[in-house]
Write an enzyme that holds these catalytic residues in place. Structure first.
Site, PDB file in Angstrom:
ATOM      1  N   TYR A  10       0.848 -12.922  -6.550  1.00  0.00           N
ATOM      2  CA  TYR A  10       1.198 -11.552  -6.910  1.00  0.00           C
ATOM      3  C   TYR A  10       1.625 -10.666  -5.750  1.00  0.00           C
ATOM      4  O   TYR A  10       2.600  -9.925  -5.864  1.00  0.00           O
ATOM      5  CB  TYR A  10       0.003 -10.900  -7.619  1.00  0.00           C
ATOM      6  CG  TYR A  10       0.164  -9.424  -7.883  1.00  0.00           C
ATOM      7  CD1 TYR A  10       0.986  -8.971  -8.915  1.00  0.00           C
ATOM      8  CD2 TYR A  10      -0.489  -8.471  -7.102  1.00  0.00           C
ATOM      9  CE1 TYR A  10       1.140  -7.603  -9.159  1.00  0.00           C
ATOM     10  CE2 TYR A  10      -0.331  -7.114  -7.342  1.00  0.00           C
ATOM     11  CZ  TYR A  10       0.481  -6.689  -8.370  1.00  0.00           C
ATOM     12  OH  TYR A  10       0.640  -5.349  -8.604  1.00  0.00           O
ATOM     13  N   GLY A  14       0.832  -1.199   0.000  1.00  0.00           N
ATOM     14  CA  GLY A  14       0.000   0.000   0.000  1.00  0.00           C
ATOM     15  C   GLY A  14       0.857   1.236   0.000  1.00  0.00           C
ATOM     16  O   GLY A  14       1.923   1.259   0.626  1.00  0.00           O
TER      17      GLY A  14
END
Ligand code: SF4
Length: 463
Positions: free
Chosen positions: A247, A28
């Site tokens: 991922y 993030g």
């Protein structure tokens, strides 16, 4: 997405948390924050700001965070969910003490709970699902803090890893399905660190102690782990997110019993067996597909080359909140290496295909750079369903594989051939001990109930 860290029983709790967040930056990039509790003064402190960890948490801000206990968060947000008011840690006071909470995951009954709490008179300061947890703790009728937290957690559905401090006590919890990872490490300088990925332990030289188990609630005081009764829900087959292996997680992280790099190489090898490609070279879409491309090259005996260079000073395109920002960043992010590509039949290995916009632009870029053929191989199955458990792929319409055949996708992307890893191939690569996984974005098989959707309420992936 989102990454969480906590440190207990160490006088450098804020600084160590900062380092942990730094190594979780890939989870993030919208905002970062740390809250501490200083037992010497009995006061809690918090700093949070928009931006990357090193920009948001400056040395001046870290100096404002005394105490042996810290909880910390980096935030990824969806469109409409950004803004400092939604940055974590959430900090409140209630009858049990000063609360600071960070959350990774997505509650599937957040809006149902929120409506109930609003009707009961609760005042919300943010629009994030995590805030309902604090309200549920504060409104619990249980007579101990342990009981109040257990009471609150037992009302949640969906995906959550929570780190929560109440004065000088740290609590850690993971939902019964275990969608998101949470590990405990022992710090060499004393105390414990908890984090979303083991790479956050490595940076502070912490030794892995163990995972927080699915459905487990633990209490940590002064760096000592104490057991609290399990959450009342039990799930026979945990559902850790396989997309973390595909991922999201960093390649050096140890996750679900596998080193992420090794798991991705196994996906790549299996992909080469299932979907061979006529190529002169194998290249990866860096960085997340590097390991899978190496595995593909090993199994196919087609040499691996560096055909695309990534500019690391641009964020990951998949986690950019708006589509306009994503298109713009694709062109800034990758550069083709003409000398490697010219006149070659190129096998491009990517980890997954979500919206398809990045891949389409990359294929055009490779052809412009002289590739004679482009064969795309994906080290995961077609992503056909949205995730409601904490990964931002909010609508089916945005997913390139939803409602399209492989040949239609091939035409849209402009590649000579396209091949996906099968769902069985993917899970078999990481099921050495019979592990079970969530694969809902590939299969549509959602295990944790989608309560808000059943109630006709919106379901957004917040974190
Ligand atoms: S739906 Fe996909 S991304 Fe979401 S938790 Fe399941 S496997 Fe992970």
């Amino acid at each position: 997405m989102c990454g969480i860290v906590a440190v207990s029983g160490n006088p450098e709790a804020a600084q160590l948390s900062f380092l942990g967040l730094y190594s979780l930056q890939h989870r993030g990039q919208e905002a970062a924050g740390i809250a501490t509790f200083d037992a010497a003064t009995g006061r809690s402190h918090r700093e949070r700001e928009a931006g990357l960890v090193s920009d948001a948490l400056t040395p001046e801000r870290l100096a404002n965070l005394p105490g042996d206990l810290a909880v910390a968060h980096i935030r990824y947000s969806t469109a409409g969910g950004a803004g400092l008011k939604n940055a974590q840690p959430i900090r409140e006071h209630y009858r049990g003490g000063a609360v600071a909470l960070v959350h990774n995951g997505n509650l599937t009954n957040a809006n149902t709970l929120r409506e109930r709490l609003l009707n009961e008179g609760a005042l919300f300061q943010s629009t994030i699902d995590s805030e309902v947890i604090v309200h549920l703790i504060a409104r619990s009728r249980a007579d101990s803090v342990d009981g109040q937290i257990g009471d609150a957690l037992s009302q949640l559905e969906g995906a959550y890893c929570v780190l929560l401090s109440v004065d000088d006590v740290l609590y850690a919890a993971r939902d019964p399905y275990g969608y998101r990872p949470l590990v405990i490490g022992a710090l060499p300088s004393g105390g414990l660190v908890l984090a979303s990925e083991t790479c956050a332990l490595d940076i502070v030289r912490a030794k892995l102690v163990r995972d927080v188990e699915p459905g487990e609630l633990i209490r940590i005081r002064g760096g000592e782990i104490e057991s609290v009764a399990c959450l009342p829900k039990f799930v026979a087959e945990p559902q850790p997110c396989i997309f973390e292996l595909v991922y999201f997680a960093r390649p050096d992280t140890h996750l679900w019993g596998y080193t992420v790099d090794r798991a991705r190489r196994a996906f790549g090898r299996r992909l080469a067996e299932e979907q061979p490609a006529p190529g002169d070279i194998v290249i990866s879409v860096p960085d997340s597909a590097n390991s899978a491309a190496v595995g593909f090259s090993e199994a196919s005996r087609i040499p691996f080359e560096l055909g695309l260079i990534r500019n690391h000073y641009v964020g990951r395109t998949f986690i950019t909140p708006t589509q306009a920002g994503r298109d713009f960043k694709v062109r800034m992010k990758f550069s083709p290496v003409r000398e490697v590509l010219e006149g070659k039949r190129v096998v491009v290995v990517d980890d997954s295909l979500v919206r398809g916009t990045t891949s389409r632009a990359l294929v055009a870029m490779l052809r412009e750079a002289g590739a004679s053929e482009v064969h795309l191989r994906l080290a995961s199955p077609p992503v056909r369903w949205p995730c409601f458990y904490g990964i931002d792929m909010p609508t089916r319409e945005e997913l390139v594989a939803a409602g399209k055949s492989v040949d239609e996708i091939r035409g849209y992307l402009g590649v000579d051939s396209l091949g996906y890893l099968s769902p069985e191939g993917m899970t078999e690569c990481v099921s050495e001990k019979g592990e079970t996984y969530c694969t809902a974005c590939f299969t549509g098989d959602y295990r944790a109930p989608l309560v808000d959707r059943e109630q006709g309420l919106p379901m957004e992936s917040h974190c």
